[in-house]
Design an enzyme around this catalytic site. Structure first.
Site, PDB file in Angstrom:
ATOM      1  N   ASN A 151       0.797  -1.231   0.000  1.00 27.56           N
ATOM      2  CA  ASN A 151       0.000   0.000   0.000  1.00 27.56           C
ATOM      3  C   ASN A 151       0.828   1.280   0.000  1.00 27.56           C
ATOM      4  O   ASN A 151       0.310   2.354  -0.282  1.00 27.56           O
ATOM      5  CB  ASN A 151      -0.961   0.001   1.192  1.00 27.56           C
ATOM      6  CG  ASN A 151      -0.293  -0.346   2.494  1.00 27.56           C
ATOM      7  OD1 ASN A 151       0.337  -1.391   2.606  1.00 27.56           O
ATOM      8  ND2 ASN A 151      -0.400   0.519   3.476  1.00 27.56           N
ATOM      9  N   GLN A 181      -5.300  -3.499  -1.940  1.00 32.29           N
ATOM     10  CA  GLN A 181      -4.815  -2.484  -2.886  1.00 32.29           C
ATOM     11  C   GLN A 181      -4.773  -3.001  -4.323  1.00 32.29           C
ATOM     12  O   GLN A 181      -4.455  -2.247  -5.235  1.00 32.29           O
ATOM     13  CB  GLN A 181      -3.421  -1.985  -2.478  1.00 32.29           C
ATOM     14  CG  GLN A 181      -3.382  -1.224  -1.175  1.00 32.29           C
ATOM     15  CD  GLN A 181      -4.065   0.154  -1.233  1.00 32.29           C
ATOM     16  OE1 GLN A 181      -4.381   0.671  -2.291  1.00 32.29           O
ATOM     17  NE2 GLN A 181      -4.294   0.736  -0.066  1.00 32.29           N
ATOM     18  N   GLY A 202     -14.132  -2.098   0.185  1.00 23.14           N
ATOM     19  CA  GLY A 202     -14.913  -1.282  -0.738  1.00 23.14           C
ATOM     20  C   GLY A 202     -14.370   0.115  -0.983  1.00 23.14           C
ATOM     21  O   GLY A 202     -14.358   0.602  -2.112  1.00 23.14           O
ATOM     22  N   HIS A 203     -13.880   0.769   0.090  1.00 23.02           N
ATOM     23  CA  HIS A 203     -13.603   2.200  -0.059  1.00 23.02           C
ATOM     24  C   HIS A 203     -12.345   2.514  -0.861  1.00 23.02           C
ATOM     25  O   HIS A 203     -12.061   3.670  -1.137  1.00 23.02           O
ATOM     26  CB  HIS A 203     -13.579   2.897   1.310  1.00 23.02           C
ATOM     27  CG  HIS A 203     -12.406   2.602   2.183  1.00 23.02           C
ATOM     28  ND1 HIS A 203     -11.457   3.557   2.467  1.00 23.02           N
ATOM     29  CD2 HIS A 203     -12.033   1.496   2.848  1.00 23.02           C
ATOM     30  CE1 HIS A 203     -10.558   3.036   3.274  1.00 23.02           C
ATOM     31  NE2 HIS A 203     -10.886   1.786   3.526  1.00 23.02           N
ATOM     32  N   CYS A 324      -2.572   4.925   7.804  1.00 20.21           N
ATOM     33  CA  CYS A 324      -2.628   4.247   9.099  1.00 20.21           C
ATOM     34  C   CYS A 324      -1.380   4.508   9.936  1.00 20.21           C
ATOM     35  O   CYS A 324      -1.351   4.175  11.103  1.00 20.21           O
ATOM     36  CB  CYS A 324      -2.800   2.752   8.907  1.00 20.21           C
ATOM     37  SG  CYS A 324      -4.279   2.380   7.996  1.00 20.21           S
TER      38      CYS A 324
END
Ligand code: PLP
Length: 379
Positions: A151, A181, A202-203, A324
């Site tokens: 990511n 990803q 989903g996002h 994150c």
């Protein structure tokens, strides 16, 4: 001021059809899928339609897809479930040191309970080495968890090697892939990939936040994390979020042809790399062959966060490492062998189908301006 959103690996803007699908589910199709009356039946139909869409996109059967609340939950369910299923057959978990925290913190928790966790590290050339994979997996390995695409850098991991290595070792291990990803960006087919478990969210593909899915191969009976009413084939109790599930299905249906979009994204990423390098102030950290949706760069002499806020003041949104790892230097970039000064000045640029070459031009111009306007820091 025009807003330029270049932080699509953190989250994406929900697409129109996803918003519409969620609204319909909330305004008129708001029944509980488990209810026996017609309102429940319609809600159940909507969930099943989205499940069919996800299954088709992943080359899976409908019965192999369960909905979860996010990629994090999918990863937790897959890893903990697999280990609980197979713990009598061995003690070893193999993963990589560049996984998302939702994998790393889950295996850390299992290590605290006595499981042996082997972390594969990128080698000097910045790749997870095939020989290291074979050396790590033995007959006592019960789980191999490897992400598809990193990511922070877009590096594509050799997930294909894992299935071969598991077979070669005569290991009972289940193979899990965090494809958060990669889904919607690379043509992923769960069966040909040889995975038992695969997580998506989903996002990252223009659906709302709060919805994910887990592929569980037929015949693999991992233990669920959430116990209750037995929804989602007993694998994820709790009343299904019909609006979010429906929106996820709509976003998947709206995905353009994956290979064509991958080509378009490669052109955009190559263009961005060129204009950024031409500024003379940018170093590209992502390696050739990485997923073109993600471009990791450094602006030596300037702190990531300072650059991020400068860009924000010009209407450009990027990320310093992953969303994150707020405020912390990236463990991923360190794992790839980057000098601390490059880690401290790193930015992650991540594209979606809504970005254009003009966005890359403005980013390059703004970064050049940043180096002229901001004071250098001694990093
Ligand atoms: N795995 C990877 C590789 C990610 O990039 C992310 C989110 O950034 C996740 C898992 C977690 O997904 P979610 O935000 O849906 O929990």
């Amino acid at each position: 001021m025009r807003e330029i959103y270049l932080d699509n690996s953190s989250t994406t803007k929900p697409c129109e059809n996803a918003v519409k699908a969620a609204e319909i589910a909330m305004r008129s199709n708001w029944g509980n899928p488990s209810s026996l009356h017609s309102l429940g039946f319609h809600a159940e139909q909507t969930v099943n339609q989205a499940r069919e869409t996800l299954a088709k996109a992943l080359g899976a059967k409908k019965s192999e897809i369960i909905f979860t609340s996010c990629g994090t939950e999918s990863n937790n369910t897959a890893i903990t479930g697999a280990v609980n299923l197979l713990k009598k057959r061995g003690n070893r978990i193999v993963t990589t040191a560049i996984e998302h925290p939702s994998v790393l913190n889950t295996v850390k928790h299992l290590a605290e309970q006595g499981f042996e966790v082997i972390y594969l590290h990128p080698d000097k050339s910045g790749v997870i080495n095939r020989d290291d994979i074979y050396a790590a997996i033995n007959e006592k390995t019960i789980l191999v968890s490897m992400m598809y695409v990193n990511n922070e850098t877009g590096y594509i991991l050799p997930i294909n090697e894992c299935r071969r290595a598991i077979r070669a070792a005569g290991s009972p291990a289940l193979l899990h892939c965090d494809a958060v990803q990669a889904f919607g960006k690379l043509p992923i087919k769960a069966e040909s990939l040889g995975v038992d478990l695969l997580s998506v969210s989903g996002h990252k593909i223009h659906a709302p936040k709060g919805i994910g899915a887990l592929y569980i191969k037929s015949g693999v009976h991992i233990k669920p994390l959430l116990l209750g009413g037995g929804q989602e084939n007993g694998m994820r109790s709790g009343t299904e979020s019909v609006p979010l599930i429906s929106a996820f299905g709509a976003a998947v249906e709206e995905l353009p042809d994956i290979n064509k979009q991958l080509n378009d994204m490669q052109s955009l990423c190559d263009y961005a790399k060129n204009v950024l390098i031409k500024t003379g102030v940018v170093i590209v950290n992502s390696k050739e062959g990485s997923l073109p949706y993600i471009l990791n760069i450094s602006v030596p002499g300037y702190r990531s966060e300072t650059l991020l806020h400068f860009l924000e003041s010009k209407g450009i949104f990027v990320s310093s490492g992953s969303a994150c790892s707020k405020g912390k230097g990236s463990y991923v970039l360190s794992e790839f062998g980057l000098k601390q000064s490059l880690v401290d000045s790193a930015l992650r640029i991540s594209f979606s189908r809504y970005n254009t070459k003009a966005d890359a031009d403005e980013l390059a111009a703004a970064l050049l301006l940043a180096t002229k306007s901001l004071r250098r820091s001694d990093i």
